[in-house]
Design a protein around this motif. Structure first.
Motif, PDB file in Angstrom:
ATOM      1  N   TRP A 104       3.535   2.766   0.481  1.00  0.00           N
ATOM      2  CA  TRP A 104       3.524   3.220   1.883  1.00  0.00           C
ATOM      3  C   TRP A 104       3.814   2.061   2.834  1.00  0.00           C
ATOM      4  CZ3 TRP A 104      -1.726   6.008   0.912  1.00  0.00           C
ATOM      5  CH2 TRP A 104      -1.490   7.179   0.209  1.00  0.00           C
ATOM      6  N   ILE A 105       3.211   0.919   2.553  1.00  0.00           N
ATOM      7  CA  ILE A 105       3.454  -0.258   3.399  1.00  0.00           C
ATOM      8  C   ILE A 105       4.926  -0.643   3.322  1.00  0.00           C
ATOM      9  CG2 ILE A 105       2.950  -2.708   3.725  1.00  0.00           C
ATOM     10  CD1 ILE A 105       0.095  -2.038   2.615  1.00  0.00           C
ATOM     11  N   GLU A 106       5.475  -0.638   2.120  1.00  0.00           N
ATOM     12  CA  GLU A 106       6.894  -0.984   1.968  1.00  0.00           C
ATOM     13  C   GLU A 106       7.791   0.013   2.696  1.00  0.00           C
ATOM     14  OE1 GLU A 106      10.146  -2.329  -1.375  1.00  0.00           O
ATOM     15  OE2 GLU A 106       8.190  -1.619  -2.044  1.00  0.00           O
ATOM     16  N   PHE A 124      10.796  -0.179   9.769  1.00  0.00           N
ATOM     17  CA  PHE A 124      10.774  -1.143  10.870  1.00  0.00           C
ATOM     18  C   PHE A 124      12.034  -1.995  10.867  1.00  0.00           C
ATOM     19  CE2 PHE A 124       9.694  -5.339  12.572  1.00  0.00           C
ATOM     20  CZ  PHE A 124       9.358  -4.983  13.864  1.00  0.00           C
ATOM     21  N   LYS A 125      12.460  -2.424   9.684  1.00  0.00           N
ATOM     22  CA  LYS A 125      13.689  -3.220   9.603  1.00  0.00           C
ATOM     23  C   LYS A 125      14.878  -2.451  10.161  1.00  0.00           C
ATOM     24  CE  LYS A 125      14.547  -4.731   5.532  1.00  0.00           C
ATOM     25  NZ  LYS A 125      14.696  -5.233   4.164  1.00  0.00           N
TER      26      LYS A 125
END
Length: 71
Positions: free
Chosen positions: A58-60, A66-67
């Motif tokens: 999930w963080i990835e 975001f990127k």
């Protein structure tokens, strides 16, 4: 924080205090995992090993989204 209530009061009063509290919680292992983009390892340090792969994924996913905003 002196008490849980003190922490909660600060975190709900101002988002900046919440963010500062988060970064105060990070230890060197967490920071190194983030720098290496090893999100599962970060999640293991942050939450424990039980769901590290799921949380890391999930963080990835959020990191990749975001990127794309920055592109």
């Amino acid at each position: 924080y002196e008490t849980v209530q003190h922490m909660f009061s600060n975190f709900t009063r101002d988002v900046r205090l919440h963010i500062m509290g988060l970064f105060d919680f990070f230890d060197n292992n967490m920071i190194q995992a983030l720098k290496a983009h090893d999100f599962s390892r970060f999640a293991k340090y942050y939450n424990g090993p039980g769901q590290a792969e799921a949380y890391g994924g999930w963080i990835e996913d959020h990191y990749e989204a975001f990127k794309q905003l920055r592109a």
